[in-house]
Design a protein around this motif. Structure first.
Motif, mmCIF file in Angstrom:
data_model
loop_
_atom_site.group_PDB
_atom_site.id
_atom_site.type_symbol
_atom_site.label_atom_id
_atom_site.label_comp_id
_atom_site.label_asym_id
_atom_site.label_seq_id
_atom_site.Cartn_x
_atom_site.Cartn_y
_atom_site.Cartn_z
ATOM 1 N N MET A 1 -27.859 -20.159 -28.974
ATOM 2 C CA MET A 1 -27.223 -20.946 -30.004
ATOM 3 C C MET A 1 -27.276 -20.184 -31.327
ATOM 4 O O MET A 1 -28.321 -19.638 -31.685
ATOM 5 C CB MET A 1 -27.951 -22.280 -30.132
ATOM 6 N N PRO A 2 -26.175 -20.124 -32.050
ATOM 7 C CA PRO A 2 -26.153 -19.369 -33.317
ATOM 8 C C PRO A 2 -27.227 -19.842 -34.292
ATOM 9 O O PRO A 2 -27.534 -21.025 -34.387
ATOM 10 C CB PRO A 2 -24.759 -19.662 -33.875
ATOM 11 N N ARG A 3 -27.791 -18.897 -35.001
ATOM 12 C CA ARG A 3 -28.854 -19.192 -35.960
ATOM 13 C C ARG A 3 -28.337 -19.328 -37.391
ATOM 14 O O ARG A 3 -29.018 -19.868 -38.255
ATOM 15 C CB ARG A 3 -29.888 -18.072 -35.926
ATOM 16 N N LEU A 4 -27.148 -18.774 -37.637
ATOM 17 C CA LEU A 4 -26.555 -18.840 -38.969
ATOM 18 C C LEU A 4 -25.446 -19.878 -38.976
ATOM 19 O O LEU A 4 -24.968 -20.292 -37.921
ATOM 20 C CB LEU A 4 -26.006 -17.465 -39.373
ATOM 21 N N SER A 5 -25.033 -20.255 -40.165
ATOM 22 C CA SER A 5 -23.966 -21.243 -40.297
ATOM 23 C C SER A 5 -22.722 -20.804 -39.552
ATOM 24 O O SER A 5 -22.394 -19.616 -39.521
ATOM 25 C CB SER A 5 -23.605 -21.432 -41.772
ATOM 26 N N THR A 6 -22.044 -21.760 -38.968
ATOM 27 C CA THR A 6 -20.785 -21.482 -38.303
ATOM 28 C C THR A 6 -19.856 -22.672 -38.529
ATOM 29 O O THR A 6 -20.310 -23.753 -38.937
ATOM 30 C CB THR A 6 -20.969 -21.167 -36.806
ATOM 31 N N ILE A 7 -18.586 -22.451 -38.302
ATOM 32 C CA ILE A 7 -17.587 -23.502 -38.470
ATOM 33 C C ILE A 7 -16.564 -23.373 -37.359
ATOM 34 O O ILE A 7 -16.468 -22.323 -36.718
ATOM 35 C CB ILE A 7 -16.863 -23.392 -39.829
ATOM 36 N N ALA A 8 -15.822 -24.411 -37.146
ATOM 37 C CA ALA A 8 -14.674 -24.309 -36.247
ATOM 38 C C ALA A 8 -13.597 -23.526 -36.983
ATOM 39 O O ALA A 8 -13.441 -23.664 -38.204
ATOM 40 C CB ALA A 8 -14.165 -25.698 -35.881
ATOM 41 N N VAL A 9 -12.877 -22.699 -36.272
ATOM 42 C CA VAL A 9 -11.808 -21.915 -36.881
ATOM 43 C C VAL A 9 -10.855 -22.831 -37.645
ATOM 44 O O VAL A 9 -10.413 -22.511 -38.752
ATOM 45 C CB VAL A 9 -11.061 -21.077 -35.812
ATOM 46 N N SER A 10 -10.570 -23.986 -37.079
ATOM 47 C CA SER A 10 -9.636 -24.926 -37.713
ATOM 48 C C SER A 10 -10.173 -25.506 -39.025
ATOM 49 O O SER A 10 -9.402 -26.019 -39.840
ATOM 50 C CB SER A 10 -9.301 -26.067 -36.755
ATOM 51 N N ASP A 11 -11.474 -25.408 -39.265
ATOM 52 C CA ASP A 11 -12.071 -25.926 -40.499
ATOM 53 C C ASP A 11 -12.206 -24.863 -41.587
ATOM 54 O O ASP A 11 -12.644 -25.173 -42.698
ATOM 55 C CB ASP A 11 -13.458 -26.512 -40.217
ATOM 56 N N ALA A 12 -11.862 -23.630 -41.286
ATOM 57 C CA ALA A 12 -11.983 -22.548 -42.261
ATOM 58 C C ALA A 12 -10.991 -22.752 -43.401
ATOM 59 O O ALA A 12 -9.900 -23.294 -43.210
ATOM 60 C CB ALA A 12 -11.747 -21.197 -41.589
ATOM 61 N N THR A 13 -11.395 -22.289 -44.576
ATOM 62 C CA THR A 13 -10.526 -22.365 -45.745
ATOM 63 C C THR A 13 -10.505 -21.005 -46.434
ATOM 64 O O THR A 13 -11.322 -20.129 -46.134
ATOM 65 C CB THR A 13 -11.026 -23.424 -46.747
ATOM 66 N N GLY A 14 -9.588 -20.839 -47.354
ATOM 67 C CA GLY A 14 -9.535 -19.643 -48.186
ATOM 68 C C GLY A 14 -9.358 -18.368 -47.384
ATOM 69 O O GLY A 14 -8.636 -18.312 -46.385
ATOM 70 N N ARG A 15 -10.057 -17.337 -47.856
ATOM 71 C CA ARG A 15 -9.918 -16.009 -47.244
ATOM 72 C C ARG A 15 -10.369 -16.003 -45.789
ATOM 73 O O ARG A 15 -9.748 -15.331 -44.956
ATOM 74 C CB ARG A 15 -10.700 -14.973 -48.056
ATOM 75 N N ALA A 16 -11.414 -16.747 -45.461
ATOM 76 C CA ALA A 16 -11.863 -16.801 -44.064
ATOM 77 C C ALA A 16 -10.748 -17.341 -43.173
ATOM 78 O O ALA A 16 -10.490 -16.797 -42.098
ATOM 79 C CB ALA A 16 -13.116 -17.645 -43.926
ATOM 80 N N ALA A 17 -10.061 -18.386 -43.618
ATOM 81 C CA ALA A 17 -8.963 -18.957 -42.834
ATOM 82 C C ALA A 17 -7.841 -17.940 -42.640
ATOM 83 O O ALA A 17 -7.285 -17.822 -41.544
ATOM 84 C CB ALA A 17 -8.417 -20.214 -43.511
#
Length: 178
Positions: free
Chosen positions: A1-17
């Protein structure tokens, strides 16, 4: 299981999106490694993607790049990158036995690939100035000076993702390596 913060791709905003969208358009999906990097630092993901784009324009063949990435991933113990690059290696024509041998810098049946794997292993497992005979050996295998520099760039690229995935314990989204 990831140890750092993660998000669903669909929830990304800005440059990450934006970056996720570009990766998905090019690859069909956003690998978990890139999601983890981008969720925490769009700057880092942009750097990784830029370095990968530079590698594609370098003097190295796709096979050369995968040899480097297989050796480094095996040596650092990054199960995520080892799985990803074992899969890519198979897709570009390396057979299972050659991949297993190259990962450990053992003879694979291709003298140039073997010399490249040995050079990379030496480079990442030693310190100080690389001995003249090591540089001479890789050149004698047909690797040019430009390719040696580009091998160094490939090592830097895969070292970053190996380190990130080892810290994050990134969940595999590729078949596990043999």
């Amino acid at each position: 299981m990831p140890r750092l913060s993660t998000i669903a791709v669909s929830d990304a905003t800005g440059r990450a999106a934006e970056l996720f969208s570009a990766v998905k358009g090019a690859a069909g999906k956003v690998p978990n490694s890139y999601i983890g990097i981008g969720a925490n630092s769009a700057v880092a993901l942009e750097a990784v993607l830029s370095l990968e784009a530079s590698l594609k324009k370098s003097s190295l063949s796709a096979r050369d790049i995968e040899v480097v990435k297989l050796v480094v991933s095996q040596t650092t113990g990054c199960d995520y990158c080892l799985a990803a690059h074992t899969l890519i290696g198979k897709k570009i024509g390396l057979d299972r036995e050659a991949i297993l041998a190259l990962r450990q810098a053992r003879p694979s049946g291709d003298a140039r690939n073997d010399a490249l794997a040995s050079f990379v292993l030496h480079l990442i497992t030693t310190s100080g100035t690389v001995e003249t005979d090591v540089v001479t050996a890789i050149k004698q295998a047909g690797v040019t000076d430009a390719q040696i520099v580009d091998v160094t760039m490939a090592v830097a690229s895969i070292a970053f993702t190996n380190l990130f995935n080892r810290i994050n314990d990134t969940t595999l989204d590729f078949p596990a390596a043999d």
